[in-house]
Design an enzyme around this catalytic site. Structure first.
Site, PDB file in Angstrom:
ATOM      1  N   TRP A   1       5.018  -8.203  -7.981  1.00 38.83           N
ATOM      2  CA  TRP A   1       5.192  -8.263  -6.518  1.00 38.83           C
ATOM      3  C   TRP A   1       4.999  -6.837  -6.004  1.00 38.83           C
ATOM      4  O   TRP A   1       5.671  -5.924  -6.483  1.00 38.83           O
ATOM      5  CB  TRP A   1       6.610  -8.778  -6.227  1.00 38.83           C
ATOM      6  CG  TRP A   1       6.984  -8.868  -4.791  1.00 38.83           C
ATOM      7  CD1 TRP A   1       6.273  -9.434  -3.777  1.00 38.83           C
ATOM      8  CD2 TRP A   1       8.209  -8.392  -4.199  1.00 38.83           C
ATOM      9  NE1 TRP A   1       6.963  -9.352  -2.601  1.00 38.83           N
ATOM     10  CE2 TRP A   1       8.158  -8.718  -2.840  1.00 38.83           C
ATOM     11  CE3 TRP A   1       9.337  -7.740  -4.696  1.00 38.83           C
ATOM     12  CZ2 TRP A   1       9.191  -8.410  -1.952  1.00 38.83           C
ATOM     13  CZ3 TRP A   1      10.363  -7.431  -3.822  1.00 38.83           C
ATOM     14  CH2 TRP A   1      10.293  -7.763  -2.466  1.00 38.83           C
TER      15      TRP A   1
ATOM     16  N   ASP B   1      14.777  -9.328 -12.165  1.00 36.35           N
ATOM     17  CA  ASP B   1      14.622  -9.706 -10.764  1.00 36.35           C
ATOM     18  C   ASP B   1      14.487 -11.228 -10.757  1.00 36.35           C
ATOM     19  O   ASP B   1      13.492 -11.775 -11.229  1.00 36.35           O
ATOM     20  CB  ASP B   1      13.375  -9.032 -10.183  1.00 36.35           C
ATOM     21  CG  ASP B   1      13.204  -9.387  -8.704  1.00 36.35           C
ATOM     22  OD1 ASP B   1      14.069 -10.105  -8.163  1.00 36.35           O
ATOM     23  OD2 ASP B   1      12.205  -8.940  -8.106  1.00 36.35           O
TER      24      ASP B   1
ATOM     25  N   LYS C   1      14.380 -18.233  -1.562  1.00 38.17           N
ATOM     26  CA  LYS C   1      13.496 -19.356  -1.912  1.00 38.17           C
ATOM     27  C   LYS C   1      14.300 -20.582  -2.320  1.00 38.17           C
ATOM     28  O   LYS C   1      14.062 -21.675  -1.834  1.00 38.17           O
ATOM     29  CB  LYS C   1      12.581 -18.983  -3.078  1.00 38.17           C
ATOM     30  CG  LYS C   1      12.075 -17.568  -3.069  1.00 38.17           C
ATOM     31  CD  LYS C   1      10.912 -17.377  -2.151  1.00 38.17           C
ATOM     32  CE  LYS C   1      10.577 -15.904  -2.079  1.00 38.17           C
ATOM     33  NZ  LYS C   1       9.304 -15.605  -1.544  1.00 38.17           N
TER      34      LYS C   1
HETATM   35  N1  IK2 Z   1      11.303 -10.230  -6.091  1.00 36.81           N
HETATM   36  C1  IK2 Z   1      10.224 -11.000  -6.220  1.00 36.81           C
HETATM   37  C2  IK2 Z   1       9.583 -11.138  -7.549  1.00 36.81           C
HETATM   38  C3  IK2 Z   1       9.717 -11.693  -5.110  1.00 36.81           C
HETATM   39  O1  IK2 Z   1       8.646 -12.468  -5.256  1.00 36.81           O
HETATM   40  C4  IK2 Z   1      10.351 -11.537  -3.868  1.00 36.81           C
HETATM   41  C5  IK2 Z   1       9.851 -12.267  -2.678  1.00 36.81           C
HETATM   42  N2  IK2 Z   1       8.497 -12.220  -2.422  1.00 36.81           N
HETATM   43  O2  IK2 Z   1       8.054 -13.183  -1.602  1.00 36.81           O
HETATM   44  C6  IK2 Z   1       7.035 -12.970  -0.755  1.00 36.81           C
HETATM   45  C7  IK2 Z   1       5.672 -13.112  -1.336  1.00 36.81           C
HETATM   46  O3  IK2 Z   1       5.401 -12.559  -2.405  1.00 36.81           O
HETATM   47  O4  IK2 Z   1       4.839 -13.735  -0.692  1.00 36.81           O
HETATM   48  C8  IK2 Z   1      11.492 -10.723  -3.791  1.00 36.81           C
HETATM   49  C9  IK2 Z   1      11.931 -10.083  -4.932  1.00 36.81           C
HETATM   50  C10 IK2 Z   1      12.263 -10.477  -2.549  1.00 36.81           C
HETATM   51  O5  IK2 Z   1      12.584 -11.548  -1.815  1.00 36.81           O
HETATM   52  P1  IK2 Z   1      13.715 -11.526  -0.703  1.00 36.81           P
HETATM   53  O6  IK2 Z   1      13.974 -10.113  -0.337  1.00 36.81           O
HETATM   54  O7  IK2 Z   1      13.156 -12.311   0.412  1.00 36.81           O
HETATM   55  O8  IK2 Z   1      14.880 -12.168  -1.356  1.00 36.81           O
END
Ligand code: IK2
Length: 369
Positions: free
Chosen positions: A101, A182, A218
């Site tokens: 990510w 994570d 999610k």
């Molecule tokens: N860690 C990972 C691996 C994530 O995929 C995300 C969320 N990413 O979602 C958007 C996208 O890639 O289109 C997060 C952490 C962080 O998510 P949040 O801060 O919303 O809990």
């Protein structure tokens, strides 16, 4: 067709509020006061959250040796980890998988940590580069941090098997590498929240002191509520208290204290066995719809006359399909077919529906001929 953002949509391509969330909201409506939470957040929420990650039978949760703090979703948890690491292990390197990510890089760089990369994905097989990953672990400096996606790896959808997690755990133990999980998609990979936490539990079983970021964006559909949890497993309850106090010292000048509502919703759901069961069912429904879309997409691609192999569409897991399409092919999808996705070829499967999957497959075939 918007297949860019990783956010769940139903089979009509509409955002979803889970029934258990609606029920939790109706139970808490008018009951909570609007006072500040303490810096570490809602204590009930934190307890439920770490039980979900480490397991109801976790000894460490029971004896208080997990330091944990409510965070601004998964991003906030990762950021607190990065700041914690920078403060207390300033010379340690953080190893980040390739790819990952994209915000991971920014989070750790912004916190001032020194980043290293480790091999994760093998383009030729569209699967895991297991040997490359183990080799990079073997060659990492002792005391380095490794950022691991607990399940449903973003963007590849490629997860290690249970046996591979076990091997990784052994290598990391021997090399004294710190595992930071994570976990942004617990439940979204297999449809089973317990099964999706297997990696963390394997490492804990092997005696690692792990760190963990949890997000309820999610799996509970609480995206904008910004609700998550950051935890570090410690050697004793006393150490956990000291670590937690340092977590608060990092959070306090950043945002003082976290928001109320998301924590109240999650606590209401996880604190009631009936609502929790309902939630498990709703997560499974979301995961199953994605799994079904994968099967339909693969079938439609194979029927389209494409001579390419599309087995990875169903072999990958979670919200994303790392299609293998090039940036140019993604551009062609956008320009010629009005289908939008990130330029690395990542398809958010959660945005595909039974009425659009056919059009997606024929457009993909068109641009990959
Ligand atoms: N860690 C990972 C691996 C994530 O995929 C995300 C969320 N990413 O979602 C958007 C996208 O890639 O289109 C997060 C952490 C962080 O998510 P949040 O801060 O919303 O809990």
């Amino acid at each position: 067709m918007n297949l860019g953002v990783g956010a769940y949509r139903d089979d009509n391509a509409k955002p979803v509020v889970l029934d258990c969330v609606r029920e939790a909201e109706s139970r808490i409506a008018g009951k909570s006061v609007m006072e500040y939470l303490p810096t570490n957040g809602n204590a009930g929420f934190i307890k439920h959250s770490i039980l979900l990650a480490y397991g109801d039978d976790s000894v460490a949760v029971a004896d208080g040796s997990i330091a944990a703090i409510q965070t601004l979703s998964g991003t906030g948890a990762c950021r607190l980890m990065a700041d914690f690491m920078h403060r207390f292990a300033p010379t340690a390197k953080v190893y980040i998988p390739v790819p990952t990510w994209s915000n991971h890089h920014q989070i750790w760089q912004d916190a001032g940590c020194e980043e290293r990369l480790f091999r994760y994905y093998k383009a030729e097989t569209r699967g895991l580069d297991f040997d490359g990953m183990l080799e990079d672990m073997e060659n990492a400096e002792e005391g380095s941090f490794f950022l691991l996606h607990a399940c449903a790896h973003n963007p590849t959808g490629v997860d290690p098997s249970v046996e591979q997690w076990r091997q990784m755990s052994q290598v990391m133990k021997r090399k004294q590498l710190f595992p930071f999980f994570d976990m942004a998609y617990q439940g979204f990979a297999s449809g089973d929240c317990e099964r999706d936490a297997a990696a963390i539990r394997i490492f804990v079983e092997d005696g690692h002191k792990v760190g963990c970021s949890q997000s309820f964006a999610k799996n509970m559909g609480l995206y904008g509520q910004r609700i998550g949890c950051f935890s570090i497993m410690c050697a004793s309850p006393e150490e956990a208290q000291r670590v937690e106090s340092q977590m608060k010292l990092i959070a306090r000048p950043m945002y003082s204290n976290p928001p109320l509502h998301g924590a109240a919703i999650v606590s209401a759901i996880l604190g009631d066995p009936v609502l929790k069961k309902q939630w498990f069912g709703e997560v499974k429904t979301m995961a199953d719809r994605i799994i079904d879309m994968r099967a339909q997409l693969r079938l439609a691609l194979e029927k389209s006359g494409s001579v390419l192999k599309w087995n990875h569409v169903t072999e990958q897991i979670g919200m994303f399909c790392f299609s293998g399409m090039t940036g140019e092919q993604v551009d062609a999808l956008r320009v010629d077919h009005h289908i939008y996705m990130t330029r690395n070829g990542r398809i958010s499967m959660a945005g595909v529906t039974s009425s659009t999957v056919g059009r997606l497959a024929s457009a993909m075939h068109e641009v990959t001929k």
